[in-house]
Design a protein around this motif. Structure first.
Motif, PDB file in Angstrom:
ATOM      1  N   PRO A 124       0.644  -1.348   0.013  1.00  0.00           N
ATOM      2  CA  PRO A 124      -0.105   0.057  -0.028  1.00  0.00           C
ATOM      3  C   PRO A 124       0.757   1.209   0.163  1.00  0.00           C
ATOM      4  CG  PRO A 124      -0.806  -1.552   1.643  1.00  0.00           C
ATOM      5  CD  PRO A 124       0.602  -2.189   0.992  1.00  0.00           C
ATOM      6  N   SER A 125       1.920   1.346   0.938  1.00  0.00           N
ATOM      7  CA  SER A 125       2.636   2.506   0.835  1.00  0.00           C
ATOM      8  C   SER A 125       3.474   2.924  -0.252  1.00  0.00           C
ATOM      9  CB  SER A 125       3.589   2.653   2.086  1.00  0.00           C
ATOM     10  OG  SER A 125       4.540   1.592   2.018  1.00  0.00           O
ATOM     11  N   GLY A 126       3.882   1.637  -1.126  1.00  0.00           N
ATOM     12  CA  GLY A 126       4.626   1.925  -2.455  1.00  0.00           C
ATOM     13  C   GLY A 126       3.561   2.466  -3.503  1.00  0.00           C
ATOM     14  N   CYS A 127       2.410   1.951  -3.504  1.00  0.00           N
ATOM     15  CA  CYS A 127       1.636   2.233  -4.332  1.00  0.00           C
ATOM     16  C   CYS A 127       0.967   3.554  -3.872  1.00  0.00           C
ATOM     17  CB  CYS A 127       0.374   1.199  -4.469  1.00  0.00           C
ATOM     18  SG  CYS A 127       0.599  -0.298  -5.075  1.00  0.00           S
ATOM     19  N   TYR A 128       0.627   4.078  -2.964  1.00  0.00           N
ATOM     20  CA  TYR A 128       0.112   5.514  -2.660  1.00  0.00           C
ATOM     21  C   TYR A 128       1.163   6.272  -2.925  1.00  0.00           C
ATOM     22  CZ  TYR A 128      -4.062   3.063  -0.323  1.00  0.00           C
ATOM     23  OH  TYR A 128      -5.134   2.591   0.186  1.00  0.00           O
ATOM     24  N   THR A 129       2.477   6.011  -2.689  1.00  0.00           N
ATOM     25  CA  THR A 129       3.509   7.013  -2.914  1.00  0.00           C
ATOM     26  C   THR A 129       3.648   6.991  -4.627  1.00  0.00           C
ATOM     27  OG1 THR A 129       5.202   6.247  -1.218  1.00  0.00           O
ATOM     28  CG2 THR A 129       6.132   7.232  -2.998  1.00  0.00           C
ATOM     29  N   ALA A 130       3.468   6.159  -5.228  1.00  0.00           N
ATOM     30  CA  ALA A 130       3.708   6.117  -6.665  1.00  0.00           C
ATOM     31  C   ALA A 130       2.140   7.068  -7.097  1.00  0.00           C
ATOM     32  CB  ALA A 130       3.360   4.782  -7.667  1.00  0.00           C
ATOM     33  N   GLN A 131       1.205   6.945  -6.723  1.00  0.00           N
ATOM     34  CA  GLN A 131      -0.001   7.577  -6.750  1.00  0.00           C
ATOM     35  C   GLN A 131      -0.072   9.151  -6.661  1.00  0.00           C
ATOM     36  OE1 GLN A 131      -3.629   6.732  -4.684  1.00  0.00           O
ATOM     37  NE2 GLN A 131      -4.682   6.683  -6.604  1.00  0.00           N
ATOM     38  N   SER A 132       0.554   9.211  -5.813  1.00  0.00           N
ATOM     39  CA  SER A 132       0.772  10.932  -5.172  1.00  0.00           C
ATOM     40  C   SER A 132       1.825  11.394  -6.186  1.00  0.00           C
ATOM     41  CB  SER A 132       1.277  11.005  -3.719  1.00  0.00           C
ATOM     42  OG  SER A 132       0.324  10.769  -2.816  1.00  0.00           O
ATOM     43  N   LEU A 133       2.902  10.861  -6.496  1.00  0.00           N
ATOM     44  CA  LEU A 133       3.812  11.392  -7.345  1.00  0.00           C
ATOM     45  C   LEU A 133       3.259  11.605  -8.656  1.00  0.00           C
ATOM     46  CD1 LEU A 133       6.707   9.195  -6.422  1.00  0.00           C
ATOM     47  CD2 LEU A 133       6.739  11.769  -6.149  1.00  0.00           C
ATOM     48  N   VAL A 134       2.450  10.665  -9.169  1.00  0.00           N
ATOM     49  CA  VAL A 134       1.891  11.274 -10.539  1.00  0.00           C
ATOM     50  C   VAL A 134       0.833  12.036 -10.663  1.00  0.00           C
ATOM     51  CG1 VAL A 134       3.006   9.095 -11.770  1.00  0.00           C
ATOM     52  CG2 VAL A 134       0.781   8.921 -10.738  1.00  0.00           C
TER      53      VAL A 134
ATOM     54  N   PRO B 122       7.259 -11.348  -7.521  1.00  0.00           N
ATOM     55  CA  PRO B 122       6.815 -11.063  -9.049  1.00  0.00           C
ATOM     56  C   PRO B 122       5.335 -10.532  -8.949  1.00  0.00           C
ATOM     57  CG  PRO B 122       6.556 -13.491  -8.315  1.00  0.00           C
ATOM     58  CD  PRO B 122       7.402 -12.854  -7.538  1.00  0.00           C
ATOM     59  N   CYS B 123       4.853 -10.495  -7.851  1.00  0.00           N
ATOM     60  CA  CYS B 123       3.534  -9.942  -7.514  1.00  0.00           C
ATOM     61  C   CYS B 123       3.199  -9.031  -6.707  1.00  0.00           C
ATOM     62  CB  CYS B 123       2.782 -11.217  -6.726  1.00  0.00           C
ATOM     63  SG  CYS B 123       3.047 -12.776  -7.278  1.00  0.00           S
ATOM     64  N   PRO B 124       2.523  -7.962  -7.110  1.00  0.00           N
ATOM     65  CA  PRO B 124       2.319  -6.696  -6.423  1.00  0.00           C
ATOM     66  C   PRO B 124       1.632  -6.670  -5.184  1.00  0.00           C
ATOM     67  CG  PRO B 124       0.889  -6.425  -8.405  1.00  0.00           C
ATOM     68  CD  PRO B 124       1.538  -8.089  -8.228  1.00  0.00           C
ATOM     69  N   TYR B 125       1.390  -5.693  -4.578  1.00  0.00           N
ATOM     70  CA  TYR B 125       0.505  -5.273  -3.376  1.00  0.00           C
ATOM     71  C   TYR B 125       0.803  -5.569  -1.792  1.00  0.00           C
ATOM     72  CZ  TYR B 125      -2.544  -5.289  -7.696  1.00  0.00           C
ATOM     73  OH  TYR B 125      -2.859  -5.369  -8.923  1.00  0.00           O
ATOM     74  N   GLY B 126       1.996  -6.198  -1.678  1.00  0.00           N
ATOM     75  CA  GLY B 126       2.486  -6.399  -0.389  1.00  0.00           C
ATOM     76  C   GLY B 126       1.746  -7.347   0.504  1.00  0.00           C
ATOM     77  N   LEU B 127       1.422  -6.472   1.628  1.00  0.00           N
ATOM     78  CA  LEU B 127       0.487  -7.431   2.566  1.00  0.00           C
ATOM     79  C   LEU B 127      -0.846  -7.416   2.209  1.00  0.00           C
ATOM     80  CD1 LEU B 127       2.332  -6.334   5.940  1.00  0.00           C
ATOM     81  CD2 LEU B 127       2.085  -8.564   4.929  1.00  0.00           C
ATOM     82  N   VAL B 128      -1.347  -6.665   1.455  1.00  0.00           N
ATOM     83  CA  VAL B 128      -2.791  -6.784   1.038  1.00  0.00           C
ATOM     84  C   VAL B 128      -3.089  -7.868   0.264  1.00  0.00           C
ATOM     85  CG1 VAL B 128      -4.702  -5.659  -0.238  1.00  0.00           C
ATOM     86  CG2 VAL B 128      -2.746  -4.381   0.867  1.00  0.00           C
ATOM     87  N   ARG B 129      -1.965  -8.507  -0.271  1.00  0.00           N
ATOM     88  CA  ARG B 129      -2.031  -9.869  -1.145  1.00  0.00           C
ATOM     89  C   ARG B 129      -1.613 -10.917   0.078  1.00  0.00           C
ATOM     90  NH1 ARG B 129      -1.850 -13.222  -6.070  1.00  0.00           N
ATOM     91  NH2 ARG B 129      -0.370 -14.582  -6.052  1.00  0.00           N
TER      92      ARG B 129
ATOM     93  N   GLU C  75     -12.690 -10.809   2.017  1.00  0.00           N
ATOM     94  CA  GLU C  75     -12.649 -10.416   0.613  1.00  0.00           C
ATOM     95  C   GLU C  75     -12.609  -8.819   0.273  1.00  0.00           C
ATOM     96  OE1 GLU C  75     -15.167 -13.504   0.332  1.00  0.00           O
ATOM     97  OE2 GLU C  75     -13.805 -14.943  -1.048  1.00  0.00           O
ATOM     98  N   LYS C  76     -13.466  -8.132   1.256  1.00  0.00           N
ATOM     99  CA  LYS C  76     -13.606  -6.779   0.788  1.00  0.00           C
ATOM    100  C   LYS C  76     -12.339  -5.944   1.015  1.00  0.00           C
ATOM    101  CE  LYS C  76     -17.029  -2.978   1.904  1.00  0.00           C
ATOM    102  NZ  LYS C  76     -17.665  -2.347   3.083  1.00  0.00           N
ATOM    103  N   ILE C  77     -11.653  -6.283   1.969  1.00  0.00           N
ATOM    104  CA  ILE C  77     -10.342  -5.464   2.138  1.00  0.00           C
ATOM    105  C   ILE C  77      -9.369  -6.064   1.074  1.00  0.00           C
ATOM    106  CG2 ILE C  77      -8.436  -5.113   4.032  1.00  0.00           C
ATOM    107  CD1 ILE C  77     -10.465  -5.718   6.057  1.00  0.00           C
TER     108      ILE C  77
ATOM    109  N   ASN D 246      -7.794  -3.880  -6.157  1.00  0.00           N
ATOM    110  CA  ASN D 246      -8.143  -3.405  -7.473  1.00  0.00           C
ATOM    111  C   ASN D 246      -7.831  -1.801  -7.509  1.00  0.00           C
ATOM    112  OD1 ASN D 246      -9.205  -5.687  -8.340  1.00  0.00           O
ATOM    113  ND2 ASN D 246     -11.238  -5.267  -7.173  1.00  0.00           N
ATOM    114  N   ASN D 247      -7.950  -1.123  -6.358  1.00  0.00           N
ATOM    115  CA  ASN D 247      -7.576   0.482  -6.203  1.00  0.00           C
ATOM    116  C   ASN D 247      -5.911   0.548  -6.523  1.00  0.00           C
ATOM    117  OD1 ASN D 247     -10.122   0.311  -5.257  1.00  0.00           O
ATOM    118  ND2 ASN D 247      -9.724   1.573  -3.488  1.00  0.00           N
ATOM    119  N   LEU D 248      -5.201  -0.599  -6.034  1.00  0.00           N
ATOM    120  CA  LEU D 248      -3.922  -0.348  -6.212  1.00  0.00           C
ATOM    121  C   LEU D 248      -3.270  -0.643  -7.658  1.00  0.00           C
ATOM    122  CD1 LEU D 248      -2.656  -2.132  -2.778  1.00  0.00           C
ATOM    123  CD2 LEU D 248      -2.973   0.415  -3.351  1.00  0.00           C
TER     124      LEU D 248
END
Ligand SMILES: Cc1cc2nc3c(=O)[nH]c(=O)nc-3n(C[C@H](O)[C@H](O)[C@H](O)COP(=O)(O)OP(=O)(O)OC[C@H]3O[C@@H](n4cnc5c(N)ncnc54)[C@H](O)[C@@H]3O)c2cc1C
Length: 456
Positions: A11-21, A36-43, A51-53, A58-60
């Motif tokens: 989450p922190s990597g994805c939110y960082t990328a999101q804020s940057l762009v 090879p898979c994204p999303y860190g601890l969300v996955r 399942e909701k969390i 999908n947001n990431l």
């Protein structure tokens, strides 16, 4: 164009990328992850039955599919991968979002007995983390799937991860089969004979760290009775009059009071919530853990607890230790061992007290393992604000060209977005072949086979 490397796709990597762009049109971002898979601890952390969390993935995903963001999986940063110094050559700035990957230890005798595991090991197993394939433990074959041969379990800790693992032990195949849990873990949990789980905290109910929603969910599990001993609750000074407690703790105490007052009922699974018990030793029986010895504690009047010299053994053939996570040092980056975080100022990495130009942190490695997934968003934004303030100075440095070309020339073969999409397709196919939905591939071999398009 400012080139930024974000290390870690949680989450922190994805939110960082999101804020940057979002905040700057003149930035492009590579998000690197050792998996090879994204999303860190969300996955690989959030429980499969939540399942909701989990759908936050999908947001990431939309972040990683942004036209100025590239996902580069399978790239480990550090001494046994790409050194941080090399990244600094290839990018104007590097943001470390590597999380907090290690459990705290109890430091008591018997902790390493067979049958005693950290919650991380158990979570990684049912989440299909490739570093922890279902048939191995510490590199040695282990076919017992955690639960084989056990009929009672002790979970040490009273946070949300402790609640997760307790709940997973009480879930049946009907509830787990629709999730993406790997087939091996599903089969093992479906065959589990664990009927009794004691979840134990060394302090009182008003100090437990679980959140009320997660706590309450235990009471809604099918064929499961949750019990609490009123005498243990009463040891807590806040129990008689919880009105002075902050709202979340007050609600927890109210839920526990309800369970303490409920009449007993027959159910296949029993979850007992225990308080004021401090683990002092894991006791062996037939070469593996057979019980946990606890010392009864009482409040010390200063918010802590003190031992009483009275002991209680709770039988368990499975022990899961869930007493918190801590960050691991990344070679080349400063590290504060006491807090398990990288020293920083508003996200700017500090080396010997001074800002290190072009190096940043966000997420758990910045602030420690606290908060929910959403907490990482403002945390990342603070870091990005600092980085963009420094952007003009950072962008003055000429870079050698596209970092991906340079990484390949160094012999690194990142898994790009289409590679990850191949893994997603393979997981959907595996699920269909088993009559289930998406089912996770739980080991490196099958993940990499999927990336390269071969059969698994
Ligand atoms: C078991 C568990 C269950 C949880 N459940 C919930 C929940 O239900 N709801 C909720 O809100 N929060 C939950 N959380 C908390 C949530 O997962 C965290 O807040 C969040 O994941 C922290 O984000 P992060 O990006 O800092 O770290 P992480 O999610 O850990 O991501 C770090 C990433 O960095 C990568 N990485 C690490 N080292 C390197 C390296 N050297 N090189 C390259 N890549 C590297 C890792 O592979 C990983 O992908 C849970 C946490 C745990 C441990």
């Amino acid at each position: 164009m400012l080139r930024v490397a974000v290390v870690g796709s949680g989450p922190s990597g994805c939110y960082t990328a999101q804020s940057l762009v979002q905040l700057d049109n003149d930035v492009c971002v590579d998000v690197l992850d050792r998996l090879p898979c994204p999303y860190g601890l969300v996955r690989y952390g959030v429980a499969p039955d939540h399942e909701k969390i989990k759908s936050l993935q999908n947001n990431l995903r939309t972040v990683l599919e942004h036209e100025r963001v590239r996902f580069l999986g399978g790239v480990r940063i550090g001494p046994d991968g790409v050194p941080g110094a090399r990244l600094r050559e290839l990018y104007h700035a590097v943001v470390y979002c590597v999380g907090a990957a290690t459990d705290r230890h109890l430091g008591i005798p018997g902790e390493e007995l067979p049958g005693s595991w950290s919650a991380t090991e158990f979570v990684s197993w049912y989440s299909g983390h490739p570093d922890f394939p279902e048939h191995e433990r510490n590199g040695a074959p282990d076919h017992d799937g955690f639960v084989a041969g056990a009929n009672s379990a002790v979970v040490i800790g009273v946070g949300n991860v402790a609640v997760d693992v307790t709940r997973m032990l009480a879930r049946g195949a009907t509830e787990l089969s629709p999730t993406d849990i790997p087939q091996g873990a599903l089969t093992a949990l479906a065959a589990s004979r664990v009927t009794d789980v004691d979840m134990v905290g060394r302090r009182g109910p008003s100090q437990a760290r679980f959140t009320t929603k997660e706590l309450r969910e235990l009471g809604s599990l099918p064929d499961t009775e949750v019990t609490v001993d009123a005498r243990e609750l009463e040891l807590d000074p806040a129990y008689a009059d919880p009105s002075g407690l902050p709202a979340p703790q007050r609600r927890n105490v109210e839920v526990l009071r309800g369970w303490a007052e409920a009449p007993p009922r027959a159910a296949r699974h029993r979850i007992r919530l225990r308080f004021f018990l401090r683990p002092v030793e894991l006791l062996a029986e037939a070469g593996r853990v057979g019980a946990v010895r606890f010392e009864r504690t009482v409040p010390d009047g200063r918010g802590g607890v003190t031992g009483t010299g009275r002991y209680e053994d709770i039988a368990a053939q499975l022990v899961l230790r869930s007493v918190g996570y801590r960050g691991v040092p990344l070679e080349g980056l400063p590290f504060d061992a006491a807090s398990g975080t990288v020293p920083h100022l508003g996200g700017r990495v500090l080396r010997e007290g001074a800002v290190s130009p072009g190096e940043y942190v966000a997420g758990w490695i910045k602030r420690g393992p606290t908060g929910v997934i959403g907490t990482n968003r403002p945390c990342a934004k603070e870091t990005v604000t600092s980085l963009l303030e420094d952007a003009a100075a950072l962008a003055r440095r000429e870079l050698p060209g596209d970092p991906l070309t340079a990484l390949r020339a160094d012999g690194v073969e990142p898994v790009e977005w289409p590679g990850w999409q191949s893994i997603e397709r393979a997981e959907a196919q595996l699920g269909a072949s088993l009559g289930r939905g998406v089912v996770k591939l739980p080991d490196w071999q099958s993940l990499m086979n999927a990336v390269h398009g071969s059969a698994h």
